[in-house]
Write an enzyme that holds these catalytic residues in place. Sequence first.
Site, PDB file in Angstrom:
ATOM      1  N   GLU A 155       1.871  -2.573   7.381  1.00 39.19           N
ATOM      2  CA  GLU A 155       0.462  -2.376   7.776  1.00 39.19           C
ATOM      3  C   GLU A 155       0.273  -1.090   8.575  1.00 39.19           C
ATOM      4  OE1 GLU A 155      -1.324  -4.147   6.094  1.00 39.19           O
ATOM      5  OE2 GLU A 155       0.050  -5.781   5.651  1.00 39.19           O
ATOM      6  N   TYR A 175       1.957  -2.506  -5.739  1.00 41.89           N
ATOM      7  CA  TYR A 175       3.026  -2.393  -4.747  1.00 41.89           C
ATOM      8  C   TYR A 175       4.314  -1.828  -5.363  1.00 41.89           C
ATOM      9  CZ  TYR A 175       0.187  -5.346  -1.642  1.00 41.89           C
ATOM     10  OH  TYR A 175      -0.814  -5.843  -0.863  1.00 41.89           O
TER      11      TYR A 175
HETATM   12 ZN   LIG Z   1      -0.600  -3.134   1.918  1.00 41.25          ZN
END
Ligand SMILES: [Zn+2]
Length: 623
Positions: free
Chosen positions: A364, A445
């Site tokens: 994050e 991702y």
């Molecule tokens: Zn992320």
Amino acid sequence: MKKLIFSLALLATAFSQAQNNTSYWQQHVDYDMDVDMNVENYQYTGTQELVYTNNSPDTLTKVYYHMFFNAFQPGSEMDSRLQDIQDPDGRMVNNKGDRQNPDYESRIAKLNEDEIGYLRATSLTQDGKKVEMEDEETILIVHLAEPILPGKSTTFKMEFEGQVPVQIRRSGRNNADGVALSMTQWYPKLAEYDFEGWHADPYIAREFHGVWGDFDVTINIDKDYIIGGTGVLQNPEEIGYGYEEEGTKVKRKGKKLAWNFKAEKVHDFAWAADPEYIHDKLETESGVTLHFLYKDDPKVTDAWQKIQPETAKLLAFFNEHIGPYPWPQYSVIQGGDGGMEYAMCTLITGGESYNGLLGTTAHEFAHSWFQQLLGTNESEHPWMDEGFTTYISGLAQKTIKGTSGNPTAGSYRGYNYIATSGMEQPQTTHGDRYDINTAYSIAAYSKGAVFLSQLGYIIGQDNLAETLNRYYDEWKFKHPTPNDFIRIAEKVSGAELHWYLTDWTETTNQIDYAINSVEAAENGTKITLERKALMPMPVEVTVTLNDGSKKLYYMPLRMMRWEKPAEGDVERILKEDWPWALPTYELEIDAAKADIKSIEIDESQLMADVNRNNNTYGQVDSE
Ligand SMILES: [Zn+2]
């Protein structure tokens, strides 16, 4: 006549500038908000003064606001998609079946009136004039009283009311960890208008794109609640709770406190509040203050304390390997439902596992660069924020922990799984339009992380590192596109790379290079290589002899018009280019076939070859 010719020439210049899609501009917002939260019924009211500057070459007659909380209502687009998708997000459904035979029920469909989320504009004016509003669930369409001309600003004044939904996804009340308020996507947020037009995407699943600007937000809340969020608290001496200078006497007045936060050059504002937060502060060497807000719960406090010095190390790593964090503070806040990035803060759940909490914090926090600072459109190019973040946070954790191996190896495995499953969709798919969530996750991702790691294979590690630094320098506080990124990599390296961007991100073409045959030849050995799939790549072949010596043969890809500088300890032999359309390549080496122990295509394993079984000959040592 002369005068006319002159003005025609001026007009032509203006026209060509307006048509030039490489001339960059971006809109600007200044938000001033005052909200009043009722912690008993989770309802809030607010006023918003928004100064909007139209830096586009276009005259605008409409604007759009995101009203995200309206997604959390039975029958919404978010609810429908949830009921429709084969592999719904586990946080958003109840499973009435079992693992083998799941029977999912949308949690949104079950919400009562006092549990739903809503966000409504009760009044709106533009420079004092009333405007016509049209509700389309999570989008508010505003027909302007006066058009906004290029280069002009206008002021919108809105009154709004909202209800915080039961925590279903990202935002909400009383999350799984018992955090009272996770206030993300909570305010009427102007949609972005850029070179591609309006981005008034309905809130269905993912993700976000916002207008750059400055925020001045005052939150009035019960005096027992502690807030963490975007921006710098302006009145710490009235608030306390660890925000004040050490030794300051805090005088809290009244039943509610007015928390005033200011944030500059951001494109979102988020906060969370709970009466049981512990608040720790850590001053770092770079001058950035780190805040940690977490529940006073013995199951999680250890991990939330242990991650604090590690977060400072992450900051130092990202500062060096991307570019300096530009804001005065960053807050890691317990809240939400997993981990989600916001401007100058993140909301993360859990803490029972230290490694889990640290991994999520690393991810994050990296988003502060790859999203909050390099503000790509997440709905259109999710791989640019999720993939780049996965790559750099993996590298950061490896460096900080001092572990060995490729930190992106798991992403290669994920990509290989989806590429060979028949379920893959190209990375240019809009975040909401993937058939299944798994295909989205892996494209964004895993395949996104491999995009960067594999770029290191193509242009070399030094060029990749320099590309990230220059990407930061040229595109911070802007909205870069995939083309903007690859142009930086081209300028840094000198290689032509557009083929890489198109094949990898706009198609599902695969990479498969193979060793077809190895034959004794007059002056050594002839190795026949084959390109078995569509995607081009420069090819590296490592030959290991029985005496243990190694040589690396490098076949540049002709369409790159470039050769990678040699790197590493193994001697490299530069061979002729491999033109893509030719399916085979005859690699001649001077070693005798009898002396060869093994041959391997891409020993580095940084090329995402979908079938590595045909990459080797002889006895390859596996590590
Ligand atoms: Zn992320």
